[in-house]
Design an enzyme around this catalytic site. Structure first.
Site, PDB file in Angstrom:
ATOM      1  N   LYS A  13      24.105  77.370   7.447  1.00 47.91           N
ATOM      2  CA  LYS A  13      24.724  78.350   8.346  1.00 47.91           C
ATOM      3  C   LYS A  13      24.101  78.301   9.740  1.00 47.91           C
ATOM      4  CE  LYS A  13      24.036  82.089   5.945  1.00 47.91           C
ATOM      5  NZ  LYS A  13      23.356  81.484   4.779  1.00 47.91           N
ATOM      6  N   ARG A  88      26.431  90.894   5.165  1.00 46.04           N
ATOM      7  CA  ARG A  88      25.871  90.276   3.962  1.00 46.04           C
ATOM      8  C   ARG A  88      26.416  90.905   2.695  1.00 46.04           C
ATOM      9  NH1 ARG A  88      21.338  91.466   1.030  1.00 46.04           N
ATOM     10  NH2 ARG A  88      20.848  93.163   2.454  1.00 46.04           N
ATOM     11  N   ARG A 127      11.832  70.772  -0.368  1.00 48.38           N
ATOM     12  CA  ARG A 127      11.008  70.963   0.821  1.00 48.38           C
ATOM     13  C   ARG A 127       9.519  70.887   0.473  1.00 48.38           C
ATOM     14  NH1 ARG A 127      13.942  76.472   2.920  1.00 48.38           N
ATOM     15  NH2 ARG A 127      15.873  75.554   3.756  1.00 48.38           N
ATOM     16  N   ARG A 162       6.280  75.806  -0.958  1.00 48.81           N
ATOM     17  CA  ARG A 162       6.135  77.244  -0.712  1.00 48.81           C
ATOM     18  C   ARG A 162       6.755  78.023  -1.866  1.00 48.81           C
ATOM     19  NH1 ARG A 162       8.573  77.501   5.342  1.00 48.81           N
ATOM     20  NH2 ARG A 162      10.377  76.899   4.083  1.00 48.81           N
ATOM     21  N   ARG A 173      17.358  84.045  -5.742  1.00 47.36           N
ATOM     22  CA  ARG A 173      18.008  84.324  -4.457  1.00 47.36           C
ATOM     23  C   ARG A 173      19.503  84.059  -4.540  1.00 47.36           C
ATOM     24  NH1 ARG A 173      15.016  80.739  -0.220  1.00 47.36           N
ATOM     25  NH2 ARG A 173      16.541  81.702   1.183  1.00 47.36           N
TER      26      ARG A 173
END
Length: 219
Positions: A13, A88, A127, A162, A173
């Protein structure tokens, strides 16, 4: 042109919003930027939001809606914009509709960036970041691997995953995202605003899809 971007974490996004801003001169309305601006300006909503963000908590819908309302009712009201991360939830979408109506504005399109959950997990869990506060460089095992495995190209320190990038965290999430977004998209589909765009391709190809979706809406 007034556009809402919707998509799960890792869908791109932010990248697509930046491209729309550059291509069309739109104002960028990102939730994080907007809330930090409200805090910096010392608005009523900002003063209430600041302690929540410091605690790592989400600001509740009424406060987020009020921060957006303060932005649109101010002297620098954006007439043409792209939003990233707002609305949201369904309740935020309803409040945003009412606010835009008060300002004699309307949305042109809601672009839904579609990425399967497993692809989101692959993107985010791949990541690897440098924990050195003086560096902070991030890499990706598939898209931008470090030159030496598990070592930062910049400072040579060890790379870590992380907590926010771990698969179990990403899937939680995503569950929250789907719970919040179902009603929001249904709301906008009733208004015939939603255009679904396959966001699994490279950023350039996704942007072509976004432009096609916007053009289709404008037509």
């Amino acid at each position: 042109m007034r556009i809402v971007l919707v998509g799960p974490p890792g869908s791109g996004k932010g990248t697509q919003a930046e491209r729309l801003v550059a291509a069309f001169g739109l104002a960028y309305i990102g939730t994080g930027v907007m809330l930090r601006d409200a805090i910096a300006r010392g608005t009523d909503a900002g003063r209430l939001i600041e302690p929540l963000l410091k605690q790592g908590r989400y600001a509740p819908d009424p406060l987020v809606n009020e921060a957006v309302a303060e932005l649109f009712r101010g002297p620098g009201r954006p007439a043409c914009f792209v939003t990233d991360g707002y609305p949201r939830t369904y309740s935020q979408a309803v409040a945003f509709d009412a606010l835009l109506k008060q300002q004699y504005l309307s949305l042109d399109a809601v672009v839904n960036l579609v990425v399967p959950d497993d692809e989101v997990v692959r993107r985010i869990s791949g990541r690897r970041c440098c924990p050195n506060p003086a560096c902070g460089a991030c890499f990706h095992l598939a898209f931008r691997p470090p030159q030496v495995a598990d070592r930062c190209d910049r400072c040579g320190g060890p790379l870590v995953t992380r907590d926010d990038d771990r698969e179990d965290t990403v899937r939680r999430r995503l569950a929250v995202y789907h719970e919040n977004t179902g009603g929001l998209l249904a709301h906008y589909r009733k208004q015939k605003l939603v255009r679904d765009v396959d966001a699994t391709a490279a950023a350039d190809a996704v942007f072509e899809g976004v432009i096609a979706a916007i053009s289709c809406r404008a037509a």
